[in-house]
Structures are given as structure tokens and as C-alpha cells.
Design an enzyme around this catalytic site. Sequence first.
Site, PDB file in Angstrom:
ATOM      1  N   GLU A  40     -44.256  42.697 -33.213  1.00 36.33           N
ATOM      2  CA  GLU A  40     -42.993  43.253 -33.737  1.00 36.33           C
ATOM      3  C   GLU A  40     -42.989  44.778 -33.667  1.00 36.33           C
ATOM      4  O   GLU A  40     -42.004  45.386 -33.266  1.00 36.33           O
ATOM      5  CB  GLU A  40     -42.796  42.836 -35.204  1.00 36.33           C
ATOM      6  CG  GLU A  40     -42.477  41.379 -35.378  1.00 36.33           C
ATOM      7  CD  GLU A  40     -42.034  41.034 -36.793  1.00 36.33           C
ATOM      8  OE1 GLU A  40     -41.372  40.018 -36.951  1.00 36.33           O
ATOM      9  OE2 GLU A  40     -42.352  41.782 -37.732  1.00 36.33           O
ATOM     10  N   HIS A  48     -36.832  39.151 -35.686  1.00 32.67           N
ATOM     11  CA  HIS A  48     -37.102  37.846 -36.308  1.00 32.67           C
ATOM     12  C   HIS A  48     -38.457  37.334 -35.815  1.00 32.67           C
ATOM     13  O   HIS A  48     -38.731  37.383 -34.613  1.00 32.67           O
ATOM     14  CB  HIS A  48     -35.983  36.869 -35.924  1.00 32.67           C
ATOM     15  CG  HIS A  48     -36.141  35.542 -36.564  1.00 32.67           C
ATOM     16  ND1 HIS A  48     -35.838  35.324 -37.897  1.00 32.67           N
ATOM     17  CD2 HIS A  48     -36.598  34.355 -36.075  1.00 32.67           C
ATOM     18  CE1 HIS A  48     -36.099  34.057 -38.193  1.00 32.67           C
ATOM     19  NE2 HIS A  48     -36.562  33.455 -37.114  1.00 32.67           N
ATOM     20  N   LEU A  80     -25.299  39.468 -43.868  1.00 36.03           N
ATOM     21  CA  LEU A  80     -24.170  40.400 -43.882  1.00 36.03           C
ATOM     22  C   LEU A  80     -22.889  39.672 -43.470  1.00 36.03           C
ATOM     23  O   LEU A  80     -22.915  38.796 -42.591  1.00 36.03           O
ATOM     24  CB  LEU A  80     -24.467  41.568 -42.940  1.00 36.03           C
ATOM     25  CG  LEU A  80     -25.615  42.465 -43.431  1.00 36.03           C
ATOM     26  CD1 LEU A  80     -26.131  43.355 -42.305  1.00 36.03           C
ATOM     27  CD2 LEU A  80     -25.183  43.308 -44.635  1.00 36.03           C
ATOM     28  N   ASP A  83     -29.303  34.803 -37.523  1.00 34.66           N
ATOM     29  CA  ASP A  83     -30.344  34.743 -36.480  1.00 34.66           C
ATOM     30  C   ASP A  83     -29.794  34.147 -35.181  1.00 34.66           C
ATOM     31  O   ASP A  83     -30.380  33.237 -34.587  1.00 34.66           O
ATOM     32  CB  ASP A  83     -31.552  33.920 -36.982  1.00 34.66           C
ATOM     33  CG  ASP A  83     -32.221  34.580 -38.169  1.00 34.66           C
ATOM     34  OD1 ASP A  83     -32.147  35.819 -38.285  1.00 34.66           O
ATOM     35  OD2 ASP A  83     -32.814  33.862 -38.994  1.00 34.66           O
TER      36      ASP A  83
HETATM   37  C1  GRF Z   1     -40.665  40.805 -40.288  1.00 34.94           C
HETATM   38  O1  GRF Z   1     -41.555  39.783 -39.997  1.00 34.94           O
HETATM   39  C2  GRF Z   1     -39.343  40.595 -39.589  1.00 34.94           C
HETATM   40  O2  GRF Z   1     -39.458  39.882 -38.399  1.00 34.94           O
HETATM   41  C3  GRF Z   1     -38.563  39.797 -40.597  1.00 34.94           C
HETATM   42  O3  GRF Z   1     -38.955  40.298 -41.846  1.00 34.94           O
HETATM   43  C4  GRF Z   1     -40.273  40.824 -41.751  1.00 34.94           C
HETATM   44  C5  GRF Z   1     -40.224  42.219 -42.316  1.00 34.94           C
HETATM   45  O4  GRF Z   1     -41.500  42.771 -42.449  1.00 34.94           O
HETATM   46  N1  GRF Z   1     -37.140  39.898 -40.348  1.00 34.94           N
HETATM   47  P1  GRF Z   1     -41.676  44.308 -42.788  1.00 34.94           P
HETATM   48  O5  GRF Z   1     -40.943  44.550 -44.115  1.00 34.94           O
HETATM   49  O6  GRF Z   1     -41.099  45.106 -41.682  1.00 34.94           O
HETATM   50  O7  GRF Z   1     -43.140  44.499 -42.931  1.00 34.94           O
END
Ligand code: GRF
Length: 206
Positions: A177, A112, A96, A148
Site C-alpha cells: 500500500e 483498499h 461518503l 469499494d
Molecule cells: C489500509 O489498510 C487501507 O487499505 C484501508 O484502511 C487501512 C488504513 O491504514 N482502507 P492506515 O490508517 O493508513 O495505517
Amino acid sequence: MRRAPLLGVLCSGRGTNLQALLNAARAGRLPARVAVVLSDRAGAYALTRARRAGVAAHVVDPKAFATRAQFERALMRRLQAHRVRLVCLAGFMRVLSPVFVRRYRGRLLNIHPALLPAFPGAHAVRDALAWGAKVTGVTVHFVDEQVDHGPILLQEAVAVRPGETEASLLARLHRVEHRLYPKAVRLVLEGRLRVRGRVARAYRKA
Ligand code: GRF
């Protein structure tokens, strides 16, 4: 009654992190509601997840615009139309511009799959394995003008096991995540963060 703050989620792919945010909001673990999901790719499964959850989902196709500025203005129009307060990038595969970043500064998050500043970029998991890293992890950070790079909200380490493949490591990173992103969003929405320069600190509210 106060209405829940509204989230906008930007995705390009599978949308498992979107699903984690939807689930957390539905379960009352997130004091927010996902108001809109935007994708730059028509085939993104994230759009299906959004629609199944009853959330507005739109494709904003960059090819339909002459410039990146116009594409981003279209994204911002959608976000504004849905009164979005916080924007979560969840696998959104576009950088962006500073104009967009400044418009949402402090209200724009990214997740990330590495411990930044190690392994930035689109191939973080592959890069960590190729480097022979013994530990990698997950970072949730504010987005700034560099890729990042912005202040780190939360990080969690994940050990790289002997014989690990990209798929096996990715699966374990994803589990982290899906727990970390809703937690980070909650911290921001509850106003429990102080950011000084690069350093974001969470604190308990009295
Ligand atoms: C994730 O691993 C995130 O860290 C990265 O892109 C991936 C997206 O995965 N930025 P999803 O589409 O949420 O399954």
C-alpha cells in the site's frame, strides 16, 4: 514558479498511508503537498503524524452534526479552505454520500487491502483469509457512489502464505500500500490517466 497541487487526506486511524504520502511528497517522489488532514475520530494517530509534519489537522466529529449532509459540508468547507485539488481516503471509515462523491468526482481516491471486486468492505483481510484465498492484494481506485467500487487505478497482488495470520498478511499488504498509493496519486496529478467507463488506463506522456 508553479505551486505544487494540494492534497487533502481523510483518515480515521493509524495513518500509515498518510505517512507514506507525506514521505513521498517530502522526498520529491510526489509532485504535490499534503495541505490538510481531516479525521472523524479525535484519537486518530493520523492527526499526530500530520501535525508532526507541519500539516494542518482537524477533527470533524460527525456527532457534532445533526445530519450526514451537514457533516460532509463541514468536511468540504475544510477542503475548500485549504484549496485541495485531490482528496485521498486513507483508512477513512465512513461511506461518503453521492453529493460528496460528485463534488470530487475524478479527484477522490481510496486504497483498499484486497483485489477488488473481491472482498470489499471493512474486513477485507480477515475475509480473504476466511475464504481461503491464495492470493489477495491492494487496490487504489477512484471513489464512486458505491462502496469499494469505482474505476481501478492500480492493483498489486500479494500471495497468502500457509499459516498466515491476519497480522502477518496485513503487514505485507501495508508495505505494498505504502508504495502503491503515492504512485497512483502521481499518475492522477500528472494527468497520465484516461478513464472510459469503468476502465482507467495509464499512459506515458509524449
Ligand atoms: C489500509 O489498510 C487501507 O487499505 C484501508 O484502511 C487501512 C488504513 O491504514 N482502507 P492506515 O490508517 O493508513 O495505517
